[in-house]
Motif scaffolding. Sequence first.
Motif, PDB file in Angstrom:
ATOM      1  N   PHE A  22      -3.565  -2.841  12.910  1.00 45.19           N
ATOM      2  CA  PHE A  22      -2.509  -1.824  12.977  1.00 45.19           C
ATOM      3  C   PHE A  22      -2.003  -1.470  11.573  1.00 45.19           C
ATOM      4  CE2 PHE A  22      -1.834  -3.018  17.534  1.00 45.19           C
ATOM      5  CZ  PHE A  22      -1.998  -1.742  18.053  1.00 45.19           C
ATOM      6  N   ILE A  23      -1.892  -2.450  10.694  1.00 48.02           N
ATOM      7  CA  ILE A  23      -1.452  -2.174   9.318  1.00 48.02           C
ATOM      8  C   ILE A  23      -2.493  -1.331   8.592  1.00 48.02           C
ATOM      9  CG2 ILE A  23      -0.980  -3.268   7.088  1.00 48.02           C
ATOM     10  CD1 ILE A  23       0.356  -5.551   8.696  1.00 48.02           C
ATOM     11  N   PHE A  24      -3.778  -1.615   8.807  1.00 54.68           N
ATOM     12  CA  PHE A  24      -4.847  -0.804   8.221  1.00 54.68           C
ATOM     13  C   PHE A  24      -4.768   0.631   8.741  1.00 54.68           C
ATOM     14  CE2 PHE A  24      -9.271   0.757   8.435  1.00 54.68           C
ATOM     15  CZ  PHE A  24      -9.537   0.788   7.074  1.00 54.68           C
ATOM     16  N   THR A  25      -4.510   0.792  10.041  1.00 56.87           N
ATOM     17  CA  THR A  25      -4.360   2.129  10.622  1.00 56.87           C
ATOM     18  C   THR A  25      -3.152   2.839  10.027  1.00 56.87           C
ATOM     19  OG1 THR A  25      -5.324   1.297  12.671  1.00 56.87           O
ATOM     20  CG2 THR A  25      -4.150   3.385  12.799  1.00 56.87           C
ATOM     21  N   PHE A  26      -2.087   2.099   9.756  1.00 54.08           N
ATOM     22  CA  PHE A  26      -0.905   2.676   9.117  1.00 54.08           C
ATOM     23  C   PHE A  26      -1.270   3.286   7.765  1.00 54.08           C
ATOM     24  CE2 PHE A  26       2.521   2.065   6.036  1.00 54.08           C
ATOM     25  CZ  PHE A  26       3.531   2.827   6.609  1.00 54.08           C
ATOM     26  N   PHE A  27      -1.999   2.532   6.939  1.00 55.53           N
ATOM     27  CA  PHE A  27      -2.370   3.040   5.621  1.00 55.53           C
ATOM     28  C   PHE A  27      -3.350   4.211   5.715  1.00 55.53           C
ATOM     29  CE2 PHE A  27      -0.855  -1.200   4.199  1.00 55.53           C
ATOM     30  CZ  PHE A  27       0.148  -0.727   3.370  1.00 55.53           C
ATOM     31  N   LEU A  28      -4.242   4.188   6.687  1.00 57.41           N
ATOM     32  CA  LEU A  28      -5.120   5.344   6.893  1.00 57.41           C
ATOM     33  C   LEU A  28      -4.311   6.578   7.298  1.00 57.41           C
ATOM     34  CD1 LEU A  28      -8.276   3.991   8.766  1.00 57.41           C
ATOM     35  CD2 LEU A  28      -8.136   4.877   6.450  1.00 57.41           C
ATOM     36  N   SER A  29      -3.287   6.385   8.115  1.00 59.07           N
ATOM     37  CA  SER A  29      -2.441   7.501   8.539  1.00 59.07           C
ATOM     38  C   SER A  29      -1.659   8.076   7.364  1.00 59.07           C
ATOM     39  CB  SER A  29      -1.479   7.050   9.635  1.00 59.07           C
ATOM     40  OG  SER A  29      -2.183   6.563  10.736  1.00 59.07           O
ATOM     41  N   VAL A  30      -1.159   7.207   6.498  1.00 58.72           N
ATOM     42  CA  VAL A  30      -0.449   7.681   5.303  1.00 58.72           C
ATOM     43  C   VAL A  30      -1.402   8.484   4.421  1.00 58.72           C
ATOM     44  CG1 VAL A  30       0.681   6.927   3.174  1.00 58.72           C
ATOM     45  CG2 VAL A  30       1.301   5.875   5.343  1.00 58.72           C
ATOM     46  N   ALA A  31      -2.644   7.999   4.269  1.00 62.56           N
ATOM     47  CA  ALA A  31      -3.639   8.733   3.490  1.00 62.56           C
ATOM     48  C   ALA A  31      -3.939  10.078   4.142  1.00 62.56           C
ATOM     49  CB  ALA A  31      -4.911   7.906   3.347  1.00 62.56           C
ATOM     50  N   GLY A  32      -4.011  10.110   5.470  1.00 61.16           N
ATOM     51  CA  GLY A  32      -4.229  11.373   6.176  1.00 61.16           C
ATOM     52  C   GLY A  32      -3.092  12.351   5.969  1.00 61.16           C
ATOM     53  N   LEU A  33      -1.854  11.846   5.933  1.00 59.71           N
ATOM     54  CA  LEU A  33      -0.709  12.731   5.674  1.00 59.71           C
ATOM     55  C   LEU A  33      -0.749  13.286   4.251  1.00 59.71           C
ATOM     56  CD1 LEU A  33       2.183  10.878   7.504  1.00 59.71           C
ATOM     57  CD2 LEU A  33       1.143  13.056   8.107  1.00 59.71           C
ATOM     58  N   PHE A  34      -1.109  12.446   3.275  1.00 64.40           N
ATOM     59  CA  PHE A  34      -1.241  12.942   1.907  1.00 64.40           C
ATOM     60  C   PHE A  34      -2.350  13.976   1.812  1.00 64.40           C
ATOM     61  CE2 PHE A  34       1.088   9.099   0.436  1.00 64.40           C
ATOM     62  CZ  PHE A  34       2.052   9.762  -0.297  1.00 64.40           C
ATOM     63  N   TYR A  35      -3.463  13.717   2.483  1.00 63.12           N
ATOM     64  CA  TYR A  35      -4.585  14.660   2.465  1.00 63.12           C
ATOM     65  C   TYR A  35      -4.180  15.990   3.091  1.00 63.12           C
ATOM     66  CZ  TYR A  35      -8.889  16.954   3.828  1.00 63.12           C
ATOM     67  OH  TYR A  35      -9.867  17.880   4.015  1.00 63.12           O
ATOM     68  N   SER A  36      -3.536  15.951   4.256  1.00 65.80           N
ATOM     69  CA  SER A  36      -3.152  17.199   4.921  1.00 65.80           C
ATOM     70  C   SER A  36      -2.081  17.933   4.123  1.00 65.80           C
ATOM     71  CB  SER A  36      -2.665  16.931   6.340  1.00 65.80           C
ATOM     72  OG  SER A  36      -1.437  16.242   6.334  1.00 65.80           O
ATOM     73  N   GLY A  37      -1.216  17.170   3.428  1.00 72.52           N
ATOM     74  CA  GLY A  37      -0.209  17.819   2.581  1.00 72.52           C
ATOM     75  C   GLY A  37      -0.835  18.520   1.393  1.00 72.52           C
ATOM     76  N   SER A  38      -1.869  17.921   0.813  1.00 73.76           N
ATOM     77  CA  SER A  38      -2.512  18.557  -0.330  1.00 73.76           C
ATOM     78  C   SER A  38      -3.333  19.766   0.104  1.00 73.76           C
ATOM     79  CB  SER A  38      -3.403  17.557  -1.072  1.00 73.76           C
ATOM     80  OG  SER A  38      -4.488  17.170  -0.253  1.00 73.76           O
ATOM     81  N   VAL A  39      -3.966  19.692   1.260  1.00 66.22           N
ATOM     82  CA  VAL A  39      -4.740  20.829   1.754  1.00 66.22           C
ATOM     83  C   VAL A  39      -3.810  21.943   2.194  1.00 66.22           C
ATOM     84  CG1 VAL A  39      -6.299  21.577   3.596  1.00 66.22           C
ATOM     85  CG2 VAL A  39      -6.717  19.441   2.418  1.00 66.22           C
TER      86      VAL A  39
END
Length: 144
Positions: free
Chosen positions: A79-96
């Motif tokens: 779950f913690i790994f999924t949390f960090f992947l989700s944060v990375a996804g939010l940064f990616y979608s914010g940059s796009v």
Amino acid sequence: RKTEKRKTEKRKENKPQDITMCSDVRSLSNFCLLYSIVGAIFMGWVGIMLTHQPLFVGGIKHDEKPMAARNAYGACATFIFTFFLSVAGLFYSGSVDGSAAAESPRRRHDGGDYDGIPQSTMPSVLQGYATNLELPPSVQDGIY
């Protein structure tokens, strides 16, 4: 026949858009972020209970409790790994989305743009008043 055709056209116009849950990176990341926070807290709590107070957890044999605690901590780590992947996804979608937002006009939630909204035709409240745009000499000279 023409009235029936108009009615079906109106029904098509009034039909809401189909919105699919988690159809883009941002909404999927938001969902997974919240889900992983709750899952990590719960599985961490279960792991602590199995490690320190196994009598409060029923349904597991006494000799299997250490393995169950390791599995709970493993699930917490997932779950913690999924949390960090989700944060990375939010940064990616914010940059796009950020680069696309700078190039395109602002859009309303229904897909229309704000330029298509007609301007107000109401008369201005201050229309009858004279406006004095001249500054006093003390302000022009910078004396306050």
